[in-house]
Write an enzyme that holds these catalytic residues in place. Structure first.
Site, short mmCIF file in Angstrom:
data_model
loop_
_atom_site.label_atom_id
_atom_site.label_comp_id
_atom_site.label_asym_id
_atom_site.label_seq_id
_atom_site.Cartn_x
_atom_site.Cartn_y
_atom_site.Cartn_z
N ILE A 45 43.99 2.03 -8.23
CA ILE A 45 44.09 0.59 -7.89
C ILE A 45 44.01 -0.30 -9.13
CG2 ILE A 45 41.63 0.09 -7.47
CD1 ILE A 45 42.74 -1.25 -4.78
N ASP A 66 34.43 1.16 -7.74
CA ASP A 66 33.70 0.06 -8.36
C ASP A 66 33.63 0.26 -9.88
OD1 ASP A 66 32.18 -2.31 -8.33
OD2 ASP A 66 30.31 -1.16 -8.35
N SER A 86 34.56 2.08 1.83
CA SER A 86 33.49 2.85 2.50
C SER A 86 33.77 4.35 2.66
CB SER A 86 33.16 2.29 3.90
OG SER A 86 32.36 1.16 3.79
N THR A 87 34.96 4.80 2.29
CA THR A 87 35.29 6.20 2.60
C THR A 87 34.89 7.17 1.49
OG1 THR A 87 37.48 6.04 1.65
CG2 THR A 87 37.27 5.47 3.98
N GLY A 88 34.25 6.64 0.43
CA GLY A 88 33.80 7.51 -0.65
C GLY A 88 32.33 7.78 -0.50
N TYR A 142 30.03 5.94 0.55
CA TYR A 142 29.45 5.40 1.78
C TYR A 142 29.76 6.26 3.01
CZ TYR A 142 27.62 1.12 -0.35
OH TYR A 142 26.88 0.22 -1.08
P1 ADP Z 1 32.43 3.34 -1.02
O1 ADP Z 1 31.07 3.34 -1.65
O2 ADP Z 1 32.77 2.05 -0.35
O3 ADP Z 1 32.64 4.52 -0.15
P2 ADP Z 1 33.91 4.58 -3.22
O4 ADP Z 1 34.34 3.97 -4.48
O5 ADP Z 1 32.91 5.68 -3.31
O6 ADP Z 1 33.39 3.36 -2.30
O7 ADP Z 1 35.16 5.10 -2.43
C1 ADP Z 1 36.07 4.30 -1.72
C2 ADP Z 1 37.45 4.91 -1.78
O8 ADP Z 1 38.06 4.56 -3.02
C3 ADP Z 1 37.48 6.43 -1.73
O9 ADP Z 1 38.51 6.83 -0.85
C4 ADP Z 1 37.79 6.83 -3.16
O10 ADP Z 1 38.52 8.05 -3.21
C5 ADP Z 1 38.67 5.68 -3.59
N1 ADP Z 1 38.80 5.48 -5.03
C6 ADP Z 1 38.02 5.90 -6.06
N2 ADP Z 1 38.53 5.50 -7.24
C7 ADP Z 1 39.67 4.80 -6.95
C8 ADP Z 1 40.67 4.13 -7.73
N3 ADP Z 1 40.59 4.08 -9.05
N4 ADP Z 1 41.73 3.54 -7.07
C9 ADP Z 1 41.81 3.57 -5.72
N5 ADP Z 1 40.90 4.16 -4.94
C10 ADP Z 1 39.84 4.78 -5.54
#
Ligand code: ADP
Length: 561
Positions: free
Chosen positions: A385, A408, A495-497, A499
């Protein structure tokens, strides 16, 4: 060469009769796994059923509402009854489903494997020869080295065009150069081509193809003929095409896109000749520079009456290969503005499907919005992203706005000092942002101008309002986007990581929430971003979204509103 030639509709009628008279092709049960479900705008349902032998495309017409209800679902096993259906406007065969039953309750039925069914069809057709006269409506080389051309009646009214596909095997050259628009007589044997679900005339002798030189006896209605001729004088070429056929409308949409200001260094050309071997195809629309170099080719199709031909990009790919062009656009009239973009993958020697912004980036043009008023484009992207070229990207933040992990970290590392300072200011003011809420900062060193930090719910089993809070994240992010005049926005799967929200449950909530928000805004004539990307980082999440897009009847890039 025989002397009695039928026209294309007569041959098609014969074919339909052959199929209808064969009891092994009627009222047959098949069993297999459902994939690639799509519903056309006029309510026809198409999907594929694969058993361990082969795949067949199935169709349920819009007059069978009870059968369509809650059916079909991608990945499910089904038992369906139906018959071979001849899609005569595409030269394709389909399995028309007339009833279905629960897989467990179906053991008593006599199932036929898909390969037995298609073999029966092939055997039924093979015993018939076809002598036909028509006009070449398309011609292109197949990857196998075959030459494929399609014949239409010279005299057909536009709305009931029948088509029959003809094939010259590798090594069989026509005695004269074949070109779109040419009138020919051919004779050969009927057969099928299972991988594209087409029925065809196989021509295996060069003497069985002949040029027609005498003038056609047009039986088109004289009144229509006159009206069309008047239109030709009064309208520009784009509007003239669009006035005639639904394919013309698609061509018009593509020409307008290529004629937009973002393609100012290029010009468009219609019906560009694409030579291959001794024959010549004609590409619907090409994008070229002032030195006549080709940069992209667009093929525009009228989709058959059963609306199921979206996957048919073979012709476009062969034009791209034959002309050494790397970028392609495939358009059809299921939605004249929803296109598939292709880019050559030189390592694999095949083509990857890419997004519209990737297509424009590959052409080095500015991906500014050219979305029709009252519409929003949803795009599904497998990627990171932080690279998204949009006004705002959304972050999955923590309630305290302290640096988390996952997306994040990626966003804040790429955004740099500026973004940290902006977050700090908010954290001091708000102390904590509850789940479901969102705040906005500048994008710092990111390509995106803004970052919207949305706080997702932590998964606690699903009964602690997680679905509502997740939906709030998307709604609040979109509200903030609207307040800040943001026209394009990219979301990760919040939230799918860490969380722990199961992606299969998060994806439908996400897409339905965004869809409803956008549709509501357009209905009320309110501002809403025109481009919304879902950027999925890992493959599993991406595949899950692909499935969810398909369940909603969406392509990987689609317009809603
Ligand atoms: P949360 O704590 O809300 O679950 P995470 O960052 O752990 O947030 O994960 C949210 C989603 O973002 C997951 O599906 C993860 O695979 C995805 N993600 C991690 N890095 C990136 C990135 N650089 N670009 C897009 N999506 C990402």
């Amino acid at each position: 060469m025989p002397t009695e030639f039928k026209n294309v509709s007569e041959i098609t009628q014969n074919l339909i009769r052959i199929v209808q008279d064969n009891s092994n092709l009627q009222n047959v049960w098949i069993q297999g796994k459902i994939s690639e479900v799509n519903r056309t705008q006029n309510g026809i349902l198409n999907f594929k059923v694969t058993d361990n032998s082969k795949v067949i495309e199935c169709v349920i017409f819009n007059d069978n509402a009870s059968l369509q209800e809650n059916f079909p679902v991608i990945g499910n096993e089904v038992s369906v009854k139906g018959q071979i259906y001849i899609a005569k406007d595409m030269s394709k065969y389909r399995f028309m489903v007339t009833s279905r039953e629960d897989p467990d309750a179906s053991l008593s039925n006599q199932f036929v494997s898909v390969s037995t069914l298609t073999n029966t069809l092939e055997t039924a057709l093979k015993t018939h020869s076809a002598e036909v006269q028509g006009k070449i409506s398309e011609i292109y080389p197949a990857p196998s080295g075959f030459t494929i051309f399609k014949l239409k009646d010279e005299t057909a009214h536009r709305q009931d065009d029948n088509i029959i596909e003809c094939v010259l095997p590798r090594g069989i050259e026509s005695p004269f150069s074949l070109e779109k628009g040419e009138r020919v007589r051919v004779s050969g044997q009927l057969g099928i081509f299972a991988s594209t679900r087409a029925y065809r005339i196989n021509i295996d002798d060069p003497n069985n193809i002949e040029q027609v030189t005498e003038q056609p006896t047009l039986n088109e209605c004289q009144e229509c003929h006159q009206r069309f001729n008047n239109l030709r004088d009064q309208l520009c070429p784009i509007c003239y095409d669009a006035s005639l056929t639904s394919e013309g409308i698609v061509i018009g949409a593509v020409v307008r896109y290529f004629s937009g200001h973002k393609f100012s260094g290029f010009s468009t050309e219609r019906e560009r000749r694409i030579p291959f071997g001794a024959n010549v195809g004609r590409a619907d629309v090409v994008l070229r520079d002032s030195e006549n170099r080709l940069f992209a080719i667009a093929e525009c199709k009228r989709i058959g009456d059963d609306g199921s031909d979206r996957i048919e990009q073979g012709q476009l790919k062969s034009y791209l290969n034959a002309s050494g062009t790397n970028l392609g656009l495939f358009a059809d009239d299921t939605d004249p503005y929803e296109w598939i973009f292709l880019k050559k993958n030189s390592e694999r020697g095949d083509f990857d499907e890419i997004s519209r912004s990737q297509f424009e980036k590959a052409l080095n043009v500015d991906p500014v919005s050219d979305i029709p008023p009252g519409k929003t484009r949803l795009e599904l992207i497998h990627g990171n992203i932080i690279e998204a070229e949009v006004d705002a990207i959304v972050n999955a933040a923590k309630a305290e706005l302290t640096k988390g992990s996952g997306v994040d970290t990626a966003i804040r590392d790429a955004g740099g000092e500026e973004i940290e300072r902006a977050i700090q200011e908010i954290a001091e003011r708000e102390s904590v942002c509850p789940p479901g809420s969102a705040v906005i900062t500048i994008g710092g060193s990111l390509p995106a101008k803004y970052v919207i930090h949305a706080v997702g719910p932590i998964w606690q089993g699903g009964n602690r309002s997680e679905p509502e809070l997740l939906a709030d994240c998307y709604k609040n992010s979109l509200k903030i986007a609207v307040e800040n005049g943001i026209r394009s926005i990219a979301f990760p799967a919040i939230s799918t990581g860490n969380y722990g929200y199961p992606i299969e449950q998060a994806a439908p909530i996400t897409l339905n929430t965004v869809k409803e928000f956008v549709e509501q805004a357009h209905q009320n004539n309110e501002m809403v971003p025109e481009r919304i990307q879902f950027v999925l980082f890992d493959e599993e999440a991406y595949n899950c979204y692909v499935k969810e897009f398909a369940n909603l009847g969406f392509g990987l890039s689609c317009l809603i509103g």
